[in-house]
Design an enzyme around this catalytic site. Sequence first.
Site, PDB file in Angstrom:
ATOM      1  N   ASP A 270       0.847  -1.194   0.000  1.00  0.00           N
ATOM      2  CA  ASP A 270       0.000   0.000   0.000  1.00  0.00           C
ATOM      3  C   ASP A 270       0.883   1.244   0.000  1.00  0.00           C
ATOM      4  O   ASP A 270       1.684   1.436   0.920  1.00  0.00           O
ATOM      5  CB  ASP A 270      -0.871  -0.075   1.273  1.00  0.00           C
ATOM      6  CG  ASP A 270      -2.033   0.878   1.256  1.00  0.00           C
ATOM      7  OD1 ASP A 270      -2.078   1.745   0.377  1.00  0.00           O
ATOM      8  OD2 ASP A 270      -2.892   0.743   2.143  1.00  0.00           O
ATOM      9  N   GLU A 308      -2.318   1.409  -4.850  1.00  0.00           N
ATOM     10  CA  GLU A 308      -1.884   2.814  -4.995  1.00  0.00           C
ATOM     11  C   GLU A 308      -3.051   3.621  -5.551  1.00  0.00           C
ATOM     12  O   GLU A 308      -2.867   4.632  -6.197  1.00  0.00           O
ATOM     13  CB  GLU A 308      -0.575   2.965  -5.773  1.00  0.00           C
ATOM     14  CG  GLU A 308      -0.447   2.170  -7.048  1.00  0.00           C
ATOM     15  CD  GLU A 308      -1.091   2.882  -8.235  1.00  0.00           C
ATOM     16  OE1 GLU A 308      -2.335   2.760  -8.344  1.00  0.00           O
ATOM     17  OE2 GLU A 308      -0.379   3.498  -9.033  1.00  0.00           O
ATOM     18  N   GLY A 310      -5.205   3.339  -7.805  1.00  0.00           N
ATOM     19  CA  GLY A 310      -5.520   3.480  -9.224  1.00  0.00           C
ATOM     20  C   GLY A 310      -4.742   4.569  -9.941  1.00  0.00           C
ATOM     21  O   GLY A 310      -5.079   4.937 -11.063  1.00  0.00           O
ATOM     22  N   ASP A 331     -10.630   4.140  -1.000  1.00  0.00           N
ATOM     23  CA  ASP A 331     -11.193   3.116  -0.117  1.00  0.00           C
ATOM     24  C   ASP A 331     -12.716   3.006  -0.212  1.00  0.00           C
ATOM     25  O   ASP A 331     -13.423   4.005  -0.210  1.00  0.00           O
ATOM     26  CB  ASP A 331     -10.835   3.426   1.343  1.00  0.00           C
ATOM     27  CG  ASP A 331      -9.352   3.209   1.595  1.00  0.00           C
ATOM     28  OD1 ASP A 331      -8.596   3.023   0.622  1.00  0.00           O
ATOM     29  OD2 ASP A 331      -8.959   3.224   2.775  1.00  0.00           O
TER      30      ASP A 331
HETATM   31  C1  GLA Z   1      -5.406   2.274   2.882  1.00  0.00           C
HETATM   32  C2  GLA Z   1      -5.941   1.140   2.030  1.00  0.00           C
HETATM   33  C3  GLA Z   1      -6.939   0.345   2.832  1.00  0.00           C
HETATM   34  C4  GLA Z   1      -6.284  -0.182   4.094  1.00  0.00           C
HETATM   35  C5  GLA Z   1      -5.700   0.960   4.897  1.00  0.00           C
HETATM   36  C6  GLA Z   1      -4.871   0.477   6.064  1.00  0.00           C
HETATM   37  O1  GLA Z   1      -6.386   3.223   3.172  1.00  0.00           O
HETATM   38  O2  GLA Z   1      -6.512   1.638   0.853  1.00  0.00           O
HETATM   39  O3  GLA Z   1      -7.443  -0.724   2.053  1.00  0.00           O
HETATM   40  O4  GLA Z   1      -5.283  -1.093   3.743  1.00  0.00           O
HETATM   41  O5  GLA Z   1      -4.861   1.768   4.097  1.00  0.00           O
HETATM   42  O6  GLA Z   1      -4.331   1.507   6.809  1.00  0.00           O
END
Ligand code: GLA
Length: 504
Positions: A270, A308, A310, A331
């Site tokens: 991530d 990342e 998209g 998210d």
């Molecule tokens: C980002 C990701 C989520 C999750 C959180 C964890 O926001 O997009 O899916 O993994 O981090 O902190």
Amino acid sequence: MFRKSALRYVLAAAGLLGMAALPAIAAPPIGGWIFDGGPDFPGFTRLQVHKDHGRYTGTVTSHWYGDLKMDDVRVDADSLVFHLFNGNPRVPETDIVLKGDGKSVRMTGKLWYADFDIPARAATKSALKALDFPVYPLPPHRIVQPLARAETPPMGWNSWNKFATDIDDRTVREIADAMASSGLRDAGYVYVNIDDGWQGMRDKTGALRPNAKFPDMKALADYVHARGLKLGIYSSPGPKSCAGYEGSYGHVEQDAKTFADWGIDYLKYDLCSGEALYHTPETVYAVYQQMAEAIAATKRPMIFSLCEYGRFDVGAWGRDVGGSLWRTTGDIEDKYETMAKIGFEKNGVPNHTGPGGWNDPDMLEIGNGGMTTDEYRTHMSLWAMMAAPLILGNDVRHMTPDTLALLTNREVIAIDQDKAGIQGLPAKKDGAREIWTKRLSDGSTAVGLFNRGDDATSLTVTWADLGLKAAKVRDVWSKSDLAPATTQTVTVPRHGAVLLRVTP
Ligand code: GLA
């Protein structure tokens, strides 16, 4: 501008008249300072300002982002006003003000979601130097051949949507047990993925240790494997994960090796704080390539999940950095509006998806309580139509019969997992009504009838209009065949979906 000579004149005059001297006019600060306190995020450490040919430049260093360049610097009386960019345009940049009184400075403003108003003290060159943020080289552009390949969209479970950072060894074990006993595993959900919040500190050798909630990762992997499941984990190319835990920055090869030694089968990587350090297509490619190569070097097959959000048309190059899936969005949330926005509108470039690499519109929220059963049916139907990875995000230890039925309908899963790996698309839109189609490998077509409206509606499909012959029409949610007809009318509830499999 007040000229020096004029200032001397005023001060002299004040002295002659017996008045108190006017305060010295302070200038915008130049030099180096150290922050002793301030919010954990973004953990500011130091501040350096230079003036060159009348122009102010500078950096603010943080534990999360390394050196952030002061952007759009302007002078406002005795202050400097500037912007900092953390690599994420979601929160607009606002003015940050730096004001000095000669000995110390004060920096006031907001970065990302954190407000701050913090002092910094003047520091010696060597004290400033000691706070240098390490910068590591990135590898030259290469294409990575991963050992793991996802022929169909990956299926499993992930801790984030339900538990966020409130996740521990015991819960993961119980989830693994429930995946096996509930039938989820046998329906295809095999990955048990620990998201953010498992990380502890690095030991003397730099190896990343889990935190106290995960006493023995290898034992946990053994436990999960013994139940016919696979274990996934989470890290970030940045110094910090999104929740502020230790990232893999500067330890990429070492972390890949640690994960392999534990028996990890899946890594979600991530970008998080790395977005400040890597915000060009080339550098983002390079950091994902770097981890993919590190995984490949361990010789342990691991599904590599790119997160990342998209950016930079990730689907166009996700496979080249060994990715099996790549997020196409920010998210998801357990709300119809967010899910629908992603599912109907942000599903990535269809041509990018297919055997070996998948557009990932984020994990499922089904069973988390924020949507109605009809809305969750829409969620599952859209994900199946898109050939999206099916990563559960609920507490599978406690599921209602409705939730279990939504998640384990074999005919719906078969549409998602169809080996042709074609991403379904809208064929017709009429206000709140959408008809989606997806060609399946056996010559049949999945047809999704969606109602985005707030009231139930009836939807009529004439098969010939969709270019389809319909000798057999099966409603896969109700598991029943519809009477053959050239035109079919179905009632679709508010925010609901009907999913059909049409065979010529
Ligand atoms: C980002 C990701 C989520 C999750 C959180 C964890 O926001 O997009 O899916 O993994 O981090 O902190």
